[in-house]
Structure formats: C-alpha cells, structure tokens
Write a protein that holds these residues in place. Structure first.
Motif, PDB file in Angstrom:
ATOM      1  N   GLU A  93     -34.287  17.719  25.322  1.00 35.14           N
ATOM      2  CA  GLU A  93     -35.354  18.673  24.683  1.00 35.14           C
ATOM      3  C   GLU A  93     -35.450  19.053  23.371  1.00 35.14           C
ATOM      4  O   GLU A  93     -36.391  19.194  22.553  1.00 35.14           O
ATOM      5  CB  GLU A  93     -35.110  19.789  25.711  1.00 35.14           C
ATOM      6  CG  GLU A  93     -35.510  19.683  27.272  1.00 35.14           C
ATOM      7  CD  GLU A  93     -35.119  21.043  27.773  1.00 35.14           C
ATOM      8  OE1 GLU A  93     -35.864  21.890  27.553  1.00 35.14           O
ATOM      9  OE2 GLU A  93     -34.175  21.386  28.694  1.00 35.14           O
ATOM     10  N   LYS A  94     -34.130  19.042  22.829  1.00 35.70           N
ATOM     11  CA  LYS A  94     -34.040  19.472  21.268  1.00 35.70           C
ATOM     12  C   LYS A  94     -34.651  18.190  20.461  1.00 35.70           C
ATOM     13  O   LYS A  94     -35.550  18.449  19.441  1.00 35.70           O
ATOM     14  CB  LYS A  94     -32.577  19.473  21.165  1.00 35.70           C
ATOM     15  CG  LYS A  94     -32.067  20.906  21.362  1.00 35.70           C
ATOM     16  CD  LYS A  94     -30.514  21.149  20.978  1.00 35.70           C
ATOM     17  CE  LYS A  94     -30.784  21.139  19.323  1.00 35.70           C
ATOM     18  NZ  LYS A  94     -30.886  22.465  18.796  1.00 35.70           N
ATOM     19  N   ILE A 112     -31.428  26.433  28.071  1.00 36.81           N
ATOM     20  CA  ILE A 112     -31.783  26.449  26.704  1.00 36.81           C
ATOM     21  C   ILE A 112     -31.844  27.881  26.369  1.00 36.81           C
ATOM     22  O   ILE A 112     -31.762  28.807  27.096  1.00 36.81           O
ATOM     23  CB  ILE A 112     -32.985  25.841  26.250  1.00 36.81           C
ATOM     24  CG1 ILE A 112     -34.283  26.327  27.147  1.00 36.81           C
ATOM     25  CG2 ILE A 112     -32.693  24.255  26.629  1.00 36.81           C
ATOM     26  CD1 ILE A 112     -35.540  25.563  26.721  1.00 36.81           C
ATOM     27  N   VAL A 192     -34.579  25.377  21.197  1.00 39.69           N
ATOM     28  CA  VAL A 192     -35.181  24.280  21.343  1.00 39.69           C
ATOM     29  C   VAL A 192     -36.825  24.775  20.978  1.00 39.69           C
ATOM     30  O   VAL A 192     -37.190  25.874  21.317  1.00 39.69           O
ATOM     31  CB  VAL A 192     -35.460  23.541  23.037  1.00 39.69           C
ATOM     32  CG1 VAL A 192     -36.452  22.666  22.973  1.00 39.69           C
ATOM     33  CG2 VAL A 192     -34.073  23.084  23.304  1.00 39.69           C
TER      34      VAL A 192
END
Length: 266
Positions: A93-94, A112, A192
């Motif tokens: 995701e990052k 997150i 994120v």
C-alpha cells in the motif's frame, strides 16, 4: 489479456520467509508473468539460515523495508504488480501510494495509520512482540502455539504445525510497535497515501477468520480509500485465517488475484 512478462514482486510479512511464496511464483510464471520474491533487508536465503541468525533483521522499521523494495522495483524494466501479505501488504500500500508499481494486492494487510478498530484477537496475536517493550529493537520468534493462534487458527493442528516448521523465521518487532502507535504519531511510518488519485489499481483481500489482521481491520482499511478515484476493491475469503497464502487453500487466493489482474488488463 495478460501482458507477457509483466514483473510481479511478492513481499512477505512478519514471521514467514520469502521462499514461502514459491508456489505463487510458479503459478504466476505459468500465467505469463515474471515473478520474484526478494526477502527483507538482511534476510538470509534459507529458513534455516534465518533461524540461525535472528539479529540480521533486528530493528528493521517499516520505512527500511519499504525503501528496500522500492530500490528493487527501481531496477526492473517495467513497473511491476506488487503483492504483499500482512506487513508486506502494508508495504504494498505504501509503495502504490507513492506511485510505485502498476498495481497492488494487499492480502490481510497490517493496520495502517487512520484505521481505528483493534480487536482482541489482533491484540493477542501481537503479544509475542508487543508484550515486552524491550522487543522494539529486537527480532522475535513465534512458538508453535503462538503461530497456531495468529496464523493457523482456521487449520487443523497438524497443518498448522507443518507450516510452522516449514516457513517461520525470526522477524523484527519494530514494525508492530510502529503500527500499534501509528494513530498517536504525527509522521508515522505506517501512514499510507490513500488519497492518491493517479496510482494503479489496488485489491485488498481479507480472510474472515483472521486473528492477526481481523476482517474488520481490512474493511476499515478499505474505507480509508474512499476519497481516491483510483480503483480500489475488497475481496473476502470466508473462514480463512492469516495463513491463507501458504495453506492448502492458497491456490484459491492466487487464482482470484490472477482473475482480478486480468480484469484490470494487467
């Protein structure tokens, strides 16, 4: 149609070795992709070596691991599909939020920043690391009983034990501490960019029986993307636990990912 030779980068999470992705590598290669599964920074090439040298990964943080994979991806000929499990899902995701990669699949992704639910099962799963503040800068090894609760709760005792013996390795506890404190830290490494409008498509996958990343956590993660117009989808696997990438039902998950990628034209 699948583009022949599209790179795929698999990213594992805590307590599993990179080689646990080997069946996925073979399946994706057969489907026409060019998959790799690099380990975390300092991770030895085999399970036995990793178990013998736990300090090699001690004190790694989320950004250390994210930067490591960003460097690997930067050497690839074209942007890859990034597929991560657990903390590998958070890193996926990052990276996607940073505009890295053609698409991402986050399987039972670690919590997150901004995700609020913390179910009791998740707290119990994290206790082997979070139970001792001194572990923040250490690597931690799960016992077979701890693995059974956190990963193998939806499996028979025999299958859970087999997976424990095959794939578990010591892992840094620091990412767990970072994720646990994320909502109280201004510039958390667990943050994120969920609002990125130009990133590639993202698929979140949840096992509804997962103790380590309960379904409510993944669903809450999905809702964090509501302000982005980029494609974000959620798929649930009923009765599956955190072991869903390595247990007897892994093909169902892998094939669902392949189907989704084909639907995205990737």
């Amino acid at each position: 149609m699948t583009r022949s030779g599209t790179p795929v980068v698999f990213i594992h999470g805590l307590w599993l070795h990179a080689r646990s992705w080997q069946p996925w590598i073979e399946r994706f290669a057969a489907a026409g992709y060019d998959p790799i599964a690099p380990g975390w920074p300092g991770e030895p090439a085999t399970v036995d070596e990793a178990r013998a040298q736990p300090d090699l990964v001690a004190n790694l943080g989320i950004d250390d691991v994210t930067d490591h994979y960003a460097g690997i991806i930067g050497e690839l000929p074209t942007p890859p599909v990034i597929i991560g499990h657990s903390f590998g899902g958070l890193i996926t995701e990052k990276l996607l939020g940073q505009g890295i990669g053609a698409a991402g699949v986050a399987i039972d992704p670690a919590q997150i920043k901004g995700v609020l639910p913390i179910p009791l099962a998740q707290l119990r799963s994290g206790l082997p690391a979070l139970g001792n503040p001194a572990n923040r800068h250490r690597s931690v090894t799960l016992t077979e009983k701890e693995f059974r609760y956190g990963f193998g709760n939806a499996l028979t005792e025999a299958e859970s034990a087999e997976l424990f013996r095959a794939w578990t390795i010591p892992s840094p506890a620091r990412p767990l501490f970072q994720a646990a404190a994320a909502n109280f830290v201004l510039h958390s490494q667990a943050a994120v960019d969920t609002g990125n409008q130009t990133r590639g498509p993202l698929l979140l996958i949840s096992g509804t029986a997962d103790h380590t990343v309960p379904d409510v956590v993944t669903h809450s993660t999905f809702k964090r993307y509501r302000d982005s117009t980029a494609v974000t989808q959620l798929q649930k696997f009923e009765g599956r636990g955190h072991s869903l990438t390595i247990d007897h039902g892994w093909r169902d998950v892998a094939d669902a990912v392949l189907d989704w990628l084909r639907g995205c034209g990737i």
